[in-house]
Design a protein around this motif. Structure first.
Motif, PDB file in Angstrom:
ATOM      1  N   VAL A  68       0.701  -1.242   0.070  1.00  0.00           N
ATOM      2  CA  VAL A  68       0.034  -0.017  -0.174  1.00  0.00           C
ATOM      3  C   VAL A  68       0.931   1.177   0.099  1.00  0.00           C
ATOM      4  O   VAL A  68       2.035   1.354   0.620  1.00  0.00           O
ATOM      5  CB  VAL A  68      -0.770   0.123   1.188  1.00  0.00           C
ATOM      6  CG1 VAL A  68      -1.842  -1.092   0.986  1.00  0.00           C
ATOM      7  CG2 VAL A  68       0.066   0.005   2.611  1.00  0.00           C
ATOM      8  N   GLY A  70       2.807   4.806   0.786  1.00  0.00           N
ATOM      9  CA  GLY A  70       2.819   5.258   2.181  1.00  0.00           C
ATOM     10  C   GLY A  70       3.452   4.334   3.132  1.00  0.00           C
ATOM     11  O   GLY A  70       3.633   4.709   4.417  1.00  0.00           O
ATOM     12  N   TRP A  71       3.854   3.298   2.621  1.00  0.00           N
ATOM     13  CA  TRP A  71       4.548   2.373   3.485  1.00  0.00           C
ATOM     14  C   TRP A  71       5.935   2.957   4.264  1.00  0.00           C
ATOM     15  O   TRP A  71       6.296   2.461   5.396  1.00  0.00           O
ATOM     16  CB  TRP A  71       5.112   1.233   2.848  1.00  0.00           C
ATOM     17  CG  TRP A  71       5.939   1.334   1.620  1.00  0.00           C
ATOM     18  CD1 TRP A  71       5.505   1.297   0.320  1.00  0.00           C
ATOM     19  CD2 TRP A  71       7.347   1.485   1.449  1.00  0.00           C
ATOM     20  NE1 TRP A  71       6.421   1.727  -0.464  1.00  0.00           N
ATOM     21  CE2 TRP A  71       7.595   1.769   0.184  1.00  0.00           C
ATOM     22  CE3 TRP A  71       8.336   1.531   2.394  1.00  0.00           C
ATOM     23  CZ2 TRP A  71       8.939   2.284  -0.206  1.00  0.00           C
ATOM     24  CZ3 TRP A  71       9.622   1.805   1.952  1.00  0.00           C
ATOM     25  CH2 TRP A  71       9.738   2.079   0.718  1.00  0.00           C
ATOM     26  N   GLY A  73       5.881   5.863   5.683  1.00  0.00           N
ATOM     27  CA  GLY A  73       5.464   6.841   6.617  1.00  0.00           C
ATOM     28  C   GLY A  73       5.127   8.377   5.800  1.00  0.00           C
ATOM     29  O   GLY A  73       4.764   9.203   6.726  1.00  0.00           O
TER      30      GLY A  73
ATOM     31  N   ARG B  86       2.137   6.878  11.357  1.00  0.00           N
ATOM     32  CA  ARG B  86       1.432   6.809  10.012  1.00  0.00           C
ATOM     33  C   ARG B  86       1.338   5.472   9.596  1.00  0.00           C
ATOM     34  O   ARG B  86       0.469   4.832   8.787  1.00  0.00           O
ATOM     35  CB  ARG B  86       2.176   7.914   9.116  1.00  0.00           C
ATOM     36  CG  ARG B  86       1.772   9.305   9.483  1.00  0.00           C
ATOM     37  CD  ARG B  86       2.190  10.124   8.203  1.00  0.00           C
ATOM     38  NE  ARG B  86       3.543  10.441   8.081  1.00  0.00           N
ATOM     39  CZ  ARG B  86       4.205  11.215   8.712  1.00  0.00           C
ATOM     40  NH1 ARG B  86       3.675  11.884   9.566  1.00  0.00           N
ATOM     41  NH2 ARG B  86       5.534  11.350   8.360  1.00  0.00           N
ATOM     42  N   PHE B  87       2.419   4.538   9.732  1.00  0.00           N
ATOM     43  CA  PHE B  87       2.598   3.201   9.156  1.00  0.00           C
ATOM     44  C   PHE B  87       1.516   2.327  10.206  1.00  0.00           C
ATOM     45  O   PHE B  87       0.860   1.594   9.410  1.00  0.00           O
ATOM     46  CB  PHE B  87       3.968   2.586   9.553  1.00  0.00           C
ATOM     47  CG  PHE B  87       3.938   1.472   8.875  1.00  0.00           C
ATOM     48  CD1 PHE B  87       4.778   1.174   7.636  1.00  0.00           C
ATOM     49  CD2 PHE B  87       4.041   0.202   9.581  1.00  0.00           C
ATOM     50  CE1 PHE B  87       4.874   0.012   7.230  1.00  0.00           C
ATOM     51  CE2 PHE B  87       4.064  -1.064   9.243  1.00  0.00           C
ATOM     52  CZ  PHE B  87       4.642  -1.307   7.993  1.00  0.00           C
ATOM     53  N   SER B  90      -1.963   2.797   9.043  1.00  0.00           N
ATOM     54  CA  SER B  90      -2.487   2.277   7.850  1.00  0.00           C
ATOM     55  C   SER B  90      -2.090   0.634   7.761  1.00  0.00           C
ATOM     56  O   SER B  90      -2.764  -0.098   7.009  1.00  0.00           O
ATOM     57  CB  SER B  90      -1.491   2.672   6.648  1.00  0.00           C
ATOM     58  OG  SER B  90      -0.138   2.704   6.648  1.00  0.00           O
ATOM     59  N   HIS B  91      -1.178   0.271   8.693  1.00  0.00           N
ATOM     60  CA  HIS B  91      -0.937  -1.374   8.492  1.00  0.00           C
ATOM     61  C   HIS B  91      -1.283  -2.064   9.951  1.00  0.00           C
ATOM     62  O   HIS B  91      -1.437  -3.424   9.898  1.00  0.00           O
ATOM     63  CB  HIS B  91       0.583  -1.514   8.296  1.00  0.00           C
ATOM     64  CG  HIS B  91       1.037  -1.161   7.124  1.00  0.00           C
ATOM     65  ND1 HIS B  91       1.480   0.235   6.794  1.00  0.00           N
ATOM     66  CD2 HIS B  91       1.527  -1.791   6.022  1.00  0.00           C
ATOM     67  CE1 HIS B  91       1.828   0.128   5.525  1.00  0.00           C
ATOM     68  NE2 HIS B  91       1.823  -1.119   4.853  1.00  0.00           N
ATOM     69  N   LYS B  93       0.081  -2.385  12.395  1.00  0.00           N
ATOM     70  CA  LYS B  93       1.473  -2.868  13.161  1.00  0.00           C
ATOM     71  C   LYS B  93       2.497  -1.943  13.108  1.00  0.00           C
ATOM     72  O   LYS B  93       2.249  -1.141  11.972  1.00  0.00           O
ATOM     73  CB  LYS B  93       1.629  -4.301  13.010  1.00  0.00           C
ATOM     74  CG  LYS B  93       1.954  -4.664  11.421  1.00  0.00           C
ATOM     75  CD  LYS B  93       2.547  -5.975  11.158  1.00  0.00           C
ATOM     76  CE  LYS B  93       2.790  -5.859   9.848  1.00  0.00           C
ATOM     77  NZ  LYS B  93       3.202  -7.256   9.209  1.00  0.00           N
TER      78      LYS B  93
END
Lengths: 167, 175
Positions: A68, A70-71, A73, B86-87, B90-91, B93
């Motif tokens: 996805v 933006g991995w 950050g 932010r990670f 979205s994830h 973890k």
């Protein structure tokens, strides 16, 4: 000749089955039929789930979740599962002496392999980037400012030749 | 006052040290060099804001204006922490790779040069009032993304890397 060979195999099988106390079943109905040991079902625990067995983690495991945007950050492009798999395949093609390579993901949706050699003005950086998709590109950079770009290829079609050319 | 020597949008003085945070541990190679992947993407080299005389910029800061070394470390840890947050959002973890790993740096003298016909420099671009130490490494005449590639290649050989545990070396710009 074939009859004699089958007889020899059968005797060998009988000896094996006898040694391990295994029953036998015919595998064909012909006169020269061979016998194979009858396999016993393995007792599977009731709570067994195939998906509960995790794959062996490797250099690329973390990157599997980078599918996805933006991995990083920030605003990196997604890295596809195809790119991860092709990176694994490329890594497996590397000779043992090249596997201490530095591997890192790129915000452009690639997985990068990097080798450094030399010192001072003789420094050389050799780069292979996999992705986006199956694309494989290589560059060699020299401290003098010179650089060499190699033709784009894929792991399946040209990676072995590319590795030979680079190293 | 050190700020007296800085002019907005102009190259920083030659004896000043420009730096940029590295917030992934896999962007510093095993031998302590910078991974080529660290300088990719629009986040690394973004298009210049309208009205600026340069075309692309790589965000960073000036050591002497960023306070002391502990302040710089706090800034790096905050940037990594924000990226990690932010990670996680979205994830679901944490990433094992996002962390404050160190900085890349070079002096104003080293960064004001011409690379294969492209002028480059570290210029003073304060973001007041929140980031008065802000400075961009900028490129002039780079009209396409591909035209930045020679600049990225040059930086790989010419930026110094200081790992997190050795930030005190920023006082001498890593030299």
């Amino acid at each position: 000749m074939a009859k004699r060979e089958n007889l020899r195999i059968r005797k060998s099988q009988m000896k094996y089955m006898s040694a391990f106390n295994l029953p036998s079943v015919p595998t064909s109905t012909g006169s020269d039929r061979l016998f194979a040991p009858q396999l016993q079902p393995i007792a599977i625990p009731k709570n067994y789930r195939p998906s509960s067995v995790p794959p062996v983690p490797d250099e690329f495991t973390e990157y599997e979740s980078y599918n996805v945007a933006g991995w990083d950050g920030f605003d990196a492009q997604a890295i596809s599962g195809e790119t991860i798999q092709e990176s694994r395949n490329l890594f497996l093609l590397l000779p043992r002496e090249l596997r201490s390579v530095d591997i890192a993901p790129g915000a452009d949706g690639t997985i990068g392999f990097e080798w450094r050699t030399g010192s001072g003005d003789q420094r050389i950086v050799t780069i292979i980037d996999v992705g986006p998709g199956r694309r494989v590109v290589a560059r060699r950079l020299f401290a003098t400012g010179k650089s060499v770009q190699y033709p784009e290829t894929t792991v399946r079609t040209g990676a072995i030749a590319l590795i030979r050319q680079l190293f | 006052m050190p700020s007296a020597t800085f002019q907005v949008d102009q190259p920083i003085p030659s004896d000043q040290c420009w730096f940029r945070f590295i917030v992934r541990d896999d962007y510093i190679n095993k031998d302590g060099t910078l991974s080529h992947q660290a300088l990719k993407g629009s986040g690394a080299f973004s298009a210049a804001p309208p009205g600026k005389p340069w075309d692309h910029e790589l965000s960073g800061a000036i050591v002497s204006l960023a306070g002391n070394i502990p302040n710089i470390q706090i800034g790096g840890e905050k940037m990594a922490s924000d990226a990690q947050a932010r990670f996680v959002a979205s994830h679901g973890k944490a990433s094992s790779k996002i962390c404050f790993a160190g900085v890349i740096c070079a002096s104003g003298r080293e960064l004001e040069t011409v690379i294969q016909g492209t002028p480059v420099a570290a210029v003073y671009t304060p973001d007041l009032p929140t980031d008065p130490a802000h400075s961009d490494f900028v490129t002039y005449g780079t009209t396409t993304g591909a035209s930045i590639d020679p600049i990225r290649d040059w930086l790989l050989f010419n930026l110094r890397i200081i790992r997190l545990g050795q930030l005190a070396q920023l006082a001498s710009c890593g030299s």
